[in-house]
Each structure stands twice: as C-alpha cells, then as structure tokens.
Design an enzyme around this catalytic site. Sequence first.
Site, short mmCIF file in Angstrom:
data_model
loop_
_atom_site.label_atom_id
_atom_site.label_comp_id
_atom_site.label_asym_id
_atom_site.label_seq_id
_atom_site.Cartn_x
_atom_site.Cartn_y
_atom_site.Cartn_z
N HIS A 1 0.83 -1.21 0.00
CA HIS A 1 0.00 0.00 0.00
C HIS A 1 0.86 1.27 0.00
O HIS A 1 0.44 2.31 0.50
CB HIS A 1 -0.95 0.03 1.20
CG HIS A 1 -1.84 -1.16 1.30
ND1 HIS A 1 -3.08 -1.25 0.69
CD2 HIS A 1 -1.66 -2.36 1.94
CE1 HIS A 1 -3.62 -2.43 0.95
NE2 HIS A 1 -2.78 -3.12 1.70
N SER B 1 17.42 16.85 -17.99
CA SER B 1 16.66 18.09 -18.01
C SER B 1 17.35 19.13 -18.86
O SER B 1 18.58 19.21 -18.89
CB SER B 1 16.48 18.61 -16.58
OG SER B 1 15.87 19.88 -16.58
#
EC number: 4.2.1.2
Length: 461
Positions: free
Chosen positions: A186, A316
Amino acid sequence: MSVRIEHDTFGEIEVPEDKYWGAQTERSKRNFPVGKEHMPIQVIYGFAQLKRGAALANHELGKLSDEKKNAIVYACDRILNGELDNHFPLVIWQTGSGTQSNMNVNEVVSYVANEYLKKHGSKETIHPNDDVNKSQSSNDTFPTAMHVALFHEVETKLEPALNHLRQTFKEKEDQYQSIIKIGRTHLQDATPIKLGQEISGWRYMLEKCEQLLSESKKHILNLAIGGTAVGTGINAHPEFGHKVAKYISQNTGYAFVSSENKFHALTSHDEIVQLHGTLKALATDLMKIANDIRWLASGPRAGLAEISIPENEPGSSIMPGKVNPTQCEMLTMVAVQVMGNDTTVGIASSQGNFELNVFKPVIMHNTLQSIYLLADGMNTFNKNCAIGIQPIEENINNYLNQSLMLVTALNPHIGYEKAAQIAKKAHKEGLTLKESAIESGYVTESQFEEWIKPEDMVDPH
C-alpha cells in the site's frame, strides 16, 4: 517517370516501369492513400512462404508444371531473402480481408517468375491468379500469412528478449540474497524482505509469461490454408491445405498444420486474441517492474534511493545535473501502447460476420507492433538499466532500522494489540521501536533483541 501498362478486369493502368507489382496493387495504392502504416514486411514473408508451399503442393497434386513450380519457388525465395522489399508499397488500411496485399504478392511473384522463365528460354507464362494464387483465396491466404509471420516473430524476437531479461533478474536475485530491506505494501512500510526476494518476484513474472507465451503460440501453428473463399475448400484439392502446411513447415522448421475447421479459421481470430492477451499480461508485468525500479531508484537526495540505476543521458534542459529513469519511462510507455493494442485486437477480432472477419490487417498490424515494442523495449531496458542495478546499502539499512513494522515479529509473543500499542507509541513520540517496546513494559531488552531479528523475519521457516 517511366511507366508500363498493366491490366486487370477493370482495364488498363499505368505502373512504374521499375516496380514489379501489377494493376491491382497499383489501384490499391491509388485508392487507399491512408496513413503511413505499411503492410509489415514479415507479413509479406509469410505470404512468400505460403506461395512457395502452394506451388510445391499444386505441383505434387498435378496442377502445376515443373517449370512453373520452379519459377514460383525462385521468386518466393528472392522475397524471403529480402531482395524485393521495395515492391510491396501497400498500407494496412485497405480491404479487411487483405486481398490487395495478397494480389501484391501474387503480382510480384508472377513478374519475377516470368523473368526467370524467359531467362531460361521457357515459353510458359505465370499468371498471378491462375498460377501463383492457384487453389487459394485471399480469405485463407491472409490469415495463413498472419500466423506464419506471428509465430516466427515470437520465436525469433520476443522470446529471446524475454529470456535475456529474465536471466538478468535471476543473476541479480542470486547476487542480492544477503541484503535485507524493508518491504512495502500500500506504499507503506511492511515487514522485511531480501532484495533478492523482491527481484525474484520480477524474475518469476517473466518466467510465468514465458510459459503463457509458449502455450498460446501453439495455437498459431494452425493455418487457414485450404479453406479458400468461405471454408469449404472450393477450387482446391482436399489434400491441398495439409500439403501446403507440410511444405511451409519444412522450409521454416516450425510444425504448422492445416486447421481442422476452416470455417473457424477464416472468421475467428481467437488464437491471436489469446496470444495478444499474453502480450498484454507481459506488458502489465513490465509496467509493474519498471515502476518498482524507478521508485526504488528515486532521489538521489530526496527519494527512496535504495538502488541506483545507470545514468545514460542528461535528464533536463533546465536543471543541471539531473538524470532521469528514462529506460523505465520508455518501458512503461511501451506497456501502455500494448494494452491499447490489445483493445484494438479484441474489438477487431469480434467482427467476424458470417464466414469472414474483415479486420485482418489491423489485427496483424497491432499484434506485430506489440511484439516488436515488447522485444525492443526489453532488450534496451536490459542493456541500459537492468544489468546496472546496484543496491545503496546505507539507505537500505537506515530504512530497515527505522521501520516500525519490525514490531510484527512480537505478535506471537505479546499479541497483536500490545504490539500495535508499541508501534503507535514509537511513531507518536518519535522513539525507536526498541525504546517504545521497553518503555511499554511488555518486553525486556533481551527479549526484544531475541525476537526482533530482520534476518529471521525474511526466512521465517
């Protein structure tokens, strides 16, 4: 541009002088200027295997002369050698039975075969319909070419790529069996796990997909050839389909057979639906694996950073020094495309109205694209990412030692509720699990040391 005149039942039409196709191919080229998705060359090679086998079968059955058989086989072998790739210009957006591509192959084979006969002084001539397409219909040849092409590409491209990536994960699994890390469910902390155990899950996903692929591809060995127009086998000898399958098998090394029910073979593509379902299953596993890896490698300073992966290129255009998990991103996009293709294949395969499915080219295009994307994606992911996975043990140990879920090991000794109190107290007051356990009075320091051992928790049996 220099042209020659070709004709069909619609009349005469100009064809480029340097191209081997005929009138029907030229009409299709003009009538369907749709998209850039050309009929995959592997489908053409599948057709060449079929036309070659058909010539041999027709000759064996006394329906084709020695000279014509030899000429057709010669032309087909040239296609299979990749010598004639630029003579197949049609797109997949054509008739749904693939008739134009069948005729494209018939016309090119007849052109090359006639050159062969002329060169050898023969007075025979090869007709694209009467000789190359003898005992056949587009309705049984296109699905046959589909199956021949698909089986070959699964065997030669997809399965090797899948095997290589699985082997890499097996090596990493064995290499990292001694590294204990925190498990997560989870997206929350869970009980410990070995890094090798986590990777073993990835490895077994691929192993299971190999098994599924091996099973589903068996059905692709069934060929529609012999069914001709509607499955009855009109204009073909009763043994024609079986003999063609025999010759295709001899030339490819694969155990193709003529389908026992041609009515099914022409109108249903459930074998391909099953095959692509396996491709989708593989895509879902690759999506999960790639996501796990990029999450585990997130950072480098503010992420999980439990593993490092190769730095392949700048990430980037504005942030200097940034490096991204580009191989994972590539593989997840491949997975999404394959899932989309599965929807297309499923819908298209459901459209078998009466005796014929007329969505064959788009079924073929999407299935082959999925095979190529998965194969190429796994190969480059393996080479540029998976092989270079390395653990960052300092971070792994820090997370393990900070985890409150180690408290699970206390359940058998003090019970679930008391163990939960210890975990909540530690979290609320900023204590270590050991400090909270001792302060609670439920365990002594020696008991804690005896019962909370991550190495025992990863191999409890």
